[in-house]
Design a protein around this motif. Structure first.
Motif, PDB file in Angstrom:
ATOM      1  N   THR A 199       0.853  -1.182   0.000  1.00 53.61           N
ATOM      2  CA  THR A 199       0.000   0.000   0.000  1.00 53.61           C
ATOM      3  C   THR A 199       0.892   1.235   0.000  1.00 53.61           C
ATOM      4  OG1 THR A 199      -1.676  -1.208   1.247  1.00 53.61           O
ATOM      5  CG2 THR A 199      -1.873   1.187   1.183  1.00 53.61           C
ATOM      6  N   LEU A 200       0.618   2.172  -0.899  1.00 51.90           N
ATOM      7  CA  LEU A 200       1.491   3.314  -1.104  1.00 51.90           C
ATOM      8  C   LEU A 200       0.935   4.595  -0.494  1.00 51.90           C
ATOM      9  CD1 LEU A 200       2.373   2.750  -4.887  1.00 51.90           C
ATOM     10  CD2 LEU A 200       3.650   1.946  -2.887  1.00 51.90           C
ATOM     11  N   THR A 201       1.815   5.450   0.004  1.00 53.86           N
ATOM     12  CA  THR A 201       1.423   6.818   0.342  1.00 53.86           C
ATOM     13  C   THR A 201       1.221   7.566  -0.972  1.00 53.86           C
ATOM     14  OG1 THR A 201       3.687   7.664   0.349  1.00 53.86           O
ATOM     15  CG2 THR A 201       2.850   6.733   2.424  1.00 53.86           C
ATOM     16  N   TYR A 202       0.615   8.752  -0.902  1.00 58.24           N
ATOM     17  CA  TYR A 202       0.388   9.471  -2.154  1.00 58.24           C
ATOM     18  C   TYR A 202       1.696   9.897  -2.826  1.00 58.24           C
ATOM     19  CZ  TYR A 202      -1.799  12.371  -5.698  1.00 58.24           C
ATOM     20  OH  TYR A 202      -2.188  12.908  -6.903  1.00 58.24           O
ATOM     21  N   PRO A 203       2.680  10.403  -2.079  1.00 60.26           N
ATOM     22  CA  PRO A 203       3.957  10.709  -2.739  1.00 60.26           C
ATOM     23  C   PRO A 203       4.602   9.466  -3.363  1.00 60.26           C
ATOM     24  CG  PRO A 203       3.833  11.865  -0.655  1.00 60.26           C
ATOM     25  CD  PRO A 203       2.665  10.916  -0.696  1.00 60.26           C
ATOM     26  N   GLU A 204       4.488   8.324  -2.695  1.00 59.11           N
ATOM     27  CA  GLU A 204       5.020   7.081  -3.259  1.00 59.11           C
ATOM     28  C   GLU A 204       4.275   6.705  -4.536  1.00 59.11           C
ATOM     29  OE1 GLU A 204       6.643   4.661   0.684  1.00 59.11           O
ATOM     30  OE2 GLU A 204       4.522   4.512   0.113  1.00 59.11           O
ATOM     31  N   MET A 205       2.949   6.884  -4.522  1.00 56.83           N
ATOM     32  CA  MET A 205       2.149   6.586  -5.712  1.00 56.83           C
ATOM     33  C   MET A 205       2.556   7.489  -6.873  1.00 56.83           C
ATOM     34  SD  MET A 205      -0.343   4.821  -7.122  1.00 56.83           S
ATOM     35  CE  MET A 205      -1.332   4.094  -5.795  1.00 56.83           C
ATOM     36  N   GLN A 206       2.714   8.770  -6.600  1.00 55.94           N
ATOM     37  CA  GLN A 206       3.114   9.707  -7.650  1.00 55.94           C
ATOM     38  C   GLN A 206       4.478   9.343  -8.241  1.00 55.94           C
ATOM     39  OE1 GLN A 206       2.487  13.223  -5.082  1.00 55.94           O
ATOM     40  NE2 GLN A 206       1.209  14.055  -6.725  1.00 55.94           N
ATOM     41  N   ALA A 207       5.409   8.995  -7.366  1.00 55.15           N
ATOM     42  CA  ALA A 207       6.753   8.629  -7.829  1.00 55.15           C
ATOM     43  C   ALA A 207       6.716   7.345  -8.646  1.00 55.15           C
ATOM     44  CB  ALA A 207       7.696   8.462  -6.636  1.00 55.15           C
ATOM     45  N   TYR A 208       5.924   6.387  -8.198  1.00 53.03           N
ATOM     46  CA  TYR A 208       5.806   5.115  -8.917  1.00 53.03           C
ATOM     47  C   TYR A 208       5.241   5.355 -10.320  1.00 53.03           C
ATOM     48  CZ  TYR A 208       4.389   0.339 -10.046  1.00 53.03           C
ATOM     49  OH  TYR A 208       4.237  -0.876 -10.665  1.00 53.03           O
ATOM     50  N   THR A 233      -6.391  -2.351  -7.938  1.00 54.79           N
ATOM     51  CA  THR A 233      -5.153  -1.696  -7.525  1.00 54.79           C
ATOM     52  C   THR A 233      -4.597  -2.431  -6.306  1.00 54.79           C
ATOM     53  OG1 THR A 233      -6.249  -0.135  -6.010  1.00 54.79           O
ATOM     54  CG2 THR A 233      -6.038   0.522  -8.325  1.00 54.79           C
ATOM     55  N   GLY A 234      -4.895  -3.719  -6.221  1.00 57.14           N
ATOM     56  CA  GLY A 234      -4.514  -4.513  -5.061  1.00 57.14           C
ATOM     57  C   GLY A 234      -3.096  -5.058  -5.129  1.00 57.14           C
ATOM     58  N   HIS A 235      -2.880  -6.133  -4.367  1.00 53.76           N
ATOM     59  CA  HIS A 235      -1.539  -6.691  -4.223  1.00 53.76           C
ATOM     60  C   HIS A 235      -1.125  -7.510  -5.443  1.00 53.76           C
ATOM     61  CE1 HIS A 235      -2.075  -6.589   0.453  1.00 53.76           C
ATOM     62  NE2 HIS A 235      -1.942  -5.386  -0.080  1.00 53.76           N
ATOM     63  N   LEU A 236       0.081  -7.294  -5.861  1.00 56.58           N
ATOM     64  CA  LEU A 236       0.655  -8.062  -6.956  1.00 56.58           C
ATOM     65  C   LEU A 236       0.752  -9.538  -6.601  1.00 56.58           C
ATOM     66  CD1 LEU A 236       2.030  -7.808  -9.772  1.00 56.58           C
ATOM     67  CD2 LEU A 236       4.192  -7.494  -8.565  1.00 56.58           C
ATOM     68  N   THR A 237       1.070  -9.818  -5.334  1.00 55.30           N
ATOM     69  CA  THR A 237       1.328 -11.203  -4.909  1.00 55.30           C
ATOM     70  C   THR A 237       0.105 -12.106  -4.970  1.00 55.30           C
ATOM     71  OG1 THR A 237       0.998 -10.463  -2.623  1.00 55.30           O
ATOM     72  CG2 THR A 237       3.273 -10.617  -3.419  1.00 55.30           C
ATOM     73  N   ASP A 238      -1.107 -11.544  -4.840  1.00 51.87           N
ATOM     74  CA  ASP A 238      -2.315 -12.386  -4.872  1.00 51.87           C
ATOM     75  C   ASP A 238      -3.235 -12.021  -6.036  1.00 51.87           C
ATOM     76  OD1 ASP A 238      -3.881 -10.119  -4.024  1.00 51.87           O
ATOM     77  OD2 ASP A 238      -3.337 -10.548  -1.966  1.00 51.87           O
ATOM     78  N   LEU A 253      -8.245   1.916  -0.265  1.00 48.23           N
ATOM     79  CA  LEU A 253      -9.430   1.107   0.029  1.00 48.23           C
ATOM     80  C   LEU A 253      -9.104  -0.384  -0.037  1.00 48.23           C
ATOM     81  CD1 LEU A 253     -12.160   3.125  -1.901  1.00 48.23           C
ATOM     82  CD2 LEU A 253     -11.866   2.970   0.577  1.00 48.23           C
ATOM     83  N   ALA A 254      -8.280  -0.755  -1.003  1.00 46.16           N
ATOM     84  CA  ALA A 254      -7.873  -2.162  -1.107  1.00 46.16           C
ATOM     85  C   ALA A 254      -7.204  -2.619   0.177  1.00 46.16           C
ATOM     86  CB  ALA A 254      -6.942  -2.353  -2.300  1.00 46.16           C
ATOM     87  N   ASP A 255      -6.384  -1.753   0.769  1.00 43.92           N
ATOM     88  CA  ASP A 255      -5.709  -2.091   2.023  1.00 43.92           C
ATOM     89  C   ASP A 255      -6.720  -2.399   3.123  1.00 43.92           C
ATOM     90  OD1 ASP A 255      -3.191  -2.260   3.574  1.00 43.92           O
ATOM     91  OD2 ASP A 255      -3.994  -0.525   4.629  1.00 43.92           O
ATOM     92  N   LYS A 256      -7.777  -1.616   3.209  1.00 49.76           N
ATOM     93  CA  LYS A 256      -8.826  -1.852   4.215  1.00 49.76           C
ATOM     94  C   LYS A 256      -9.576  -3.154   3.933  1.00 49.76           C
ATOM     95  CE  LYS A 256      -9.507   3.074   5.123  1.00 49.76           C
ATOM     96  NZ  LYS A 256     -10.446   4.219   5.065  1.00 49.76           N
ATOM     97  N   TYR A 281      -8.385  -5.809   2.340  1.00 50.91           N
ATOM     98  CA  TYR A 281      -7.484  -6.906   2.704  1.00 50.91           C
ATOM     99  C   TYR A 281      -7.452  -7.117   4.218  1.00 50.91           C
ATOM    100  CZ  TYR A 281      -5.210  -7.524  -1.882  1.00 50.91           C
ATOM    101  OH  TYR A 281      -4.932  -7.826  -3.196  1.00 50.91           O
ATOM    102  N   ALA A 282      -7.377  -6.017   4.963  1.00 53.44           N
ATOM    103  CA  ALA A 282      -7.300  -6.112   6.424  1.00 53.44           C
ATOM    104  C   ALA A 282      -8.547  -6.780   6.989  1.00 53.44           C
ATOM    105  CB  ALA A 282      -7.121  -4.716   7.028  1.00 53.44           C
ATOM    106  N   ASP A 283      -9.704  -6.451   6.419  1.00 56.44           N
ATOM    107  CA  ASP A 283     -10.953  -7.051   6.891  1.00 56.44           C
ATOM    108  C   ASP A 283     -10.997  -8.548   6.595  1.00 56.44           C
ATOM    109  OD1 ASP A 283     -13.942  -6.649   7.719  1.00 56.44           O
ATOM    110  OD2 ASP A 283     -14.005  -7.781   5.832  1.00 56.44           O
ATOM    111  N   ALA A 284     -10.394  -8.961   5.486  1.00 54.89           N
ATOM    112  CA  ALA A 284     -10.442 -10.370   5.076  1.00 54.89           C
ATOM    113  C   ALA A 284      -9.366 -11.224   5.742  1.00 54.89           C
ATOM    114  CB  ALA A 284     -10.293 -10.466   3.558  1.00 54.89           C
ATOM    115  N   ALA A 285      -8.405 -10.592   6.392  1.00 60.62           N
ATOM    116  CA  ALA A 285      -7.277 -11.332   6.965  1.00 60.62           C
ATOM    117  C   ALA A 285      -7.751 -12.384   7.959  1.00 60.62           C
ATOM    118  CB  ALA A 285      -6.322 -10.354   7.644  1.00 60.62           C
ATOM    119  N   GLY A 286      -7.308 -13.617   7.746  1.00 61.69           N
ATOM    120  CA  GLY A 286      -7.625 -14.712   8.654  1.00 61.69           C
ATOM    121  C   GLY A 286      -9.012 -15.300   8.499  1.00 61.69           C
TER     122      GLY A 286
END
Length: 266
Positions: free
Chosen positions: A87-96, A146-151, A219-222, A224-229
């Protein structure tokens, strides 16, 4: 008999196999397209009519998913999403995104906008690019695109929905299950959530694409967090927690799509 059973198993596997390029599902895409249609200016509406003919934006919005059955359009697969390794901060997203040269939703939205601004673009290309642009702008407002690359954007996060004997995944819940649970047609659904002020529309349409992706990624981060476990979820509880998020994202997608189309054709 054995051959018939084998064919049925194969058909079932193909039907339920998670695909990264599906977002919002058929109804969700049409909801966003219907909302976008309501905010077109006259010039854009006429130009789009000249390209799509009698095909509405709502109906055109599913073309890029339907066409994936044709191997000739396999090159469009990666256009539907942009996944991240965290999950990226906005500056990280802009740089990416500033350094992004991959084939993904971000680079292709920019490509499609640029192509459609070319007044000398052949008619066949206009039709292809407009259909795909409509779809991909809608796609990136589905958080799992815009979720995780790994899954694979939640496709590999297996979850049972409402005790359904057929397993699903986190991506599919946001594609279809939560939308379908509302039991509304796409026109009914669009009418129910399409309430904005001029100031809200202006703010949404001024936001750069990087902001769209940042919001979805957060939002994807939230989600994922809700689905964890968890290996199963109750549709009613999930609806209570996420229906406002779902509706907000579809509304934002429609307003922003209209803004993009008005900029190109208006």
């Amino acid at each position: 008999m054995k051959n018939l059973f084998k064919k049925l198993l194969i058909a079932a596997a193909l039907f339920y196999f998670p695909t990264q390029s599906m977002a919002w599902g058929t109804n969700g895409h049409r909801i966003v397209g219907q909302i976008a249609d309501s905010y077109l200016n006259a010039k854009a509406r006429a130009a789009i009519k000249a390209i799509l003919g009698d095909e509405s934006i709502a109906m055109a919005s599913n073309w890029a998913d339907f066409i994936k059955s044709d191997p000739a359009y396999g090159y469009l697969y990666n256009w539907h999403f942009i996944n991240f390794d965290k999950t990226l901060t906005y500056p990280e997203m802009q740089a990416y995104l500033k350094a992004d040269t991959a084939t993904d939703a971000y680079t292709k939205i920019n490509f499609l906008i640029g192509q459609l601004k070319n007044k000398k673009l052949p008619k066949a290309s206009k039709l292809l690019y407009l259909r795909v642009l409509i779809h991909v702008v809608e796609d990136v407002h589905q958080p799992m695109h815009t979720g995780h690359l790994t899954d694979k954007g939640g496709n590999d996060v297996k979850i049972t929905w409402n005790n359904n004997p057929v397993p699903t995944n986190l991506h599919s819940i946001w594609d279809s299950q939560l939308i379908d649970m509302q039991q509304l047609s796409y026109t009914e659904y669009a009418a129910a959530i399409n309430h904005t002020t001029a100031a809200q529309r202006t703010a949404l349409q001024k936001a750069p694409i990087s902001q769209w992706l940042f919001e979805s990624n957060q939002l994807a981060d939230k989600i994922y967090a809700d689905a964890a476990g968890k290996d199963k979820v109750s549709g009613y509880n999930y609806n209570f927690k996420f229906i406002d998020t779902l509706n907000s994202q579809m509304l934002k997608g429609g307003v922003r799509l209209a803004g993009v189309l008005n900029e190109i054709f208006g």
